[in-house]
Design a protein around this motif. Structure first.
Motif, short mmCIF file in Angstrom:
data_model
loop_
_atom_site.label_atom_id
_atom_site.label_comp_id
_atom_site.label_asym_id
_atom_site.label_seq_id
_atom_site.Cartn_x
_atom_site.Cartn_y
_atom_site.Cartn_z
N ARG A 88 0.83 -1.21 0.00
CA ARG A 88 0.00 0.00 0.00
C ARG A 88 0.86 1.26 0.00
NH1 ARG A 88 -4.11 2.71 -1.87
NH2 ARG A 88 -5.02 4.18 -0.38
N PHE A 89 1.92 1.24 0.81
CA PHE A 89 2.83 2.38 0.88
C PHE A 89 3.46 2.63 -0.48
CE2 PHE A 89 6.99 4.26 1.53
CZ PHE A 89 6.75 5.27 2.44
N SER A 90 3.93 1.58 -1.13
CA SER A 90 4.58 1.70 -2.43
C SER A 90 3.62 2.29 -3.45
CB SER A 90 5.09 0.34 -2.90
OG SER A 90 5.72 0.45 -4.16
N HIS A 91 2.37 1.85 -3.42
CA HIS A 91 1.36 2.35 -4.36
C HIS A 91 1.13 3.85 -4.17
CE1 HIS A 91 -2.26 2.48 -6.83
NE2 HIS A 91 -2.87 3.09 -5.82
N ILE A 92 0.95 4.28 -2.92
CA ILE A 92 0.72 5.70 -2.64
C ILE A 92 1.95 6.52 -3.02
CG2 ILE A 92 0.34 7.39 -0.81
CD1 ILE A 92 -1.26 5.25 0.69
N PHE A 93 3.12 6.03 -2.67
CA PHE A 93 4.36 6.78 -2.94
C PHE A 93 4.56 6.95 -4.44
CE2 PHE A 93 8.80 7.71 -3.34
CZ PHE A 93 9.12 8.42 -2.20
N ASN A 94 4.42 5.88 -5.20
CA ASN A 94 4.63 5.96 -6.65
C ASN A 94 3.65 6.92 -7.29
OD1 ASN A 94 6.49 3.97 -6.16
ND2 ASN A 94 5.50 2.40 -7.41
N ARG A 95 2.40 6.89 -6.84
CA ARG A 95 1.36 7.74 -7.46
C ARG A 95 1.56 9.20 -7.10
NH1 ARG A 95 -3.47 8.84 -5.21
NH2 ARG A 95 -3.36 7.04 -3.84
N ARG A 96 1.90 9.50 -5.86
CA ARG A 96 2.00 10.90 -5.44
C ARG A 96 3.34 11.53 -5.76
NH1 ARG A 96 -2.74 12.84 -2.62
NH2 ARG A 96 -1.54 14.75 -2.68
N VAL A 97 4.41 10.76 -5.75
CA VAL A 97 5.75 11.31 -5.97
C VAL A 97 6.18 11.18 -7.43
CG1 VAL A 97 8.18 11.15 -5.29
CG2 VAL A 97 6.39 10.91 -3.57
N GLY A 98 5.68 10.17 -8.11
CA GLY A 98 6.00 10.02 -9.53
C GLY A 98 7.20 9.17 -9.82
N CYS A 99 7.74 8.51 -8.80
CA CYS A 99 8.85 7.56 -9.02
C CYS A 99 8.81 6.55 -7.89
CB CYS A 99 10.20 8.27 -9.08
SG CYS A 99 10.77 8.96 -7.51
N THR A 100 9.59 5.48 -8.02
CA THR A 100 9.61 4.45 -7.00
C THR A 100 10.33 4.93 -5.74
OG1 THR A 100 11.67 3.46 -7.75
CG2 THR A 100 9.62 2.67 -8.79
N PHE A 101 10.04 4.29 -4.64
CA PHE A 101 10.70 4.62 -3.37
C PHE A 101 12.22 4.45 -3.46
CE2 PHE A 101 12.33 3.40 0.79
CZ PHE A 101 11.87 4.43 1.60
#
Length: 258
Positions: free
Chosen positions: A189-202
């Motif tokens: 879930r964290f990875s999904h939110i991060f990728n969508r809001r930041v525009g790149c992978t963690f």
């Protein structure tokens, strides 16, 4: 490259403007209003998880605390304008609690807006004059675009807290699973939110953040490479060299001697 939670912007009391070629900043935010006026080419802008391609005679408008990032796949020439609220006394009360209704504005029929942006970026002007130009430009945008009350955005607030946490802990181990757990999320879930809001992978964001920290240390020229690698969060010199070359296009040693 050197952008994340950008406290420096909020500590600068004056409006600033400069030309930039092939603009590329990783996700960052600040209370300062930031405008990007596109002169040539095309730039990709991410604002609170929404990505847009922006061409000439368009103005990218970032209200206070909007999470934003840019990259230029081919070529862009822009004017970057930063406007701290303290430099906008007649509008500060409104802008403290409001954001712009549009985040990308076509200014092809607003010659005064483009003229103000270009005049600000020319340099050689005093602080009071530049602040006045900036206030006039923002007043034009308020009249043309309009404002809306700032809305509570739980996910946006989460992302700002995450980016601040990453910046403060850049030298510590930062696995996706551990950081997700710190904020009470599963890794998926964290990875999904991060990728969508930041525009790149963690991992890509953390690597870029660490390379930004390393670049600043290398520019000071007072620490050996092994200490720079450790202080910027890299577990080994081999990883440091590989990631730094991948992110910046050159080796740490070349950066150190440039």
């Amino acid at each position: 490259m050197e952008r994340y939670y950008e406290l420096k912007r909020d500590e600068t009391p004056r409006t600033q403007a400069w030309y930039s070629i092939n603009n590329a900043f990783i996700a960052h935010f600040h209370s300062t209003i930031e405008l990007i006026y596109v002169l040539e080419g095309e730039i990709c802008a991410m604002q609170d998880g929404v990505t847009r391609w922006v061409g000439p005679q368009h103005l990218i408008v970032n209200s206070s605390y909007v999470l934003h990032a840019y990259h230029t796949p081919s070529y862009s020439r822009v004017i970057v304008i930063t406007l701290p609220l303290s430099a906008l006394p007649s509008l500060r009360a409104q802008l403290n609690h409001h954001s712009f209704l549009e985040s990308v504005v076509d200014v092809s029929d607003m010659p005064e807006a483009s003229a103000l942006a270009c005049l600000m970026a020319q340099g050689g002007h005093g602080e009071r004059f530049v602040n006045s130009l900036g206030e006039a430009l923002v007043a034009l945008l308020v009249e043309r675009v309009g404002l809306k009350p700032s809305e509570a955005d739980a996910e946006g607030d989460l992302m700002r807290r995450i980016l601040s946490y990453l910046q403060q802990n850049v030298s510590a181990p930062l696995s996706l699973r551990a950081v997700a757990a710190h904020f009470g999320y599963s890794a998926g879930r964290f990875s999904h939110i991060f990728n969508r809001r930041v525009g790149c992978t963690f991992p890509r964001y953390v690597n870029t953040l660490r390379c930004s920290a390393a670049r600043r240390m290398l520019a000071q020229g007072v620490m050996p490479l092994t200490d720079v690698a450790a202080a910027s969060g890299f577990s080994s010199m081999r990883t440091f060299h590989r990631v730094y070359k991948q992110v910046t296009g050159q080796t740490p040693r070349a950066e150190e001697t440039s």
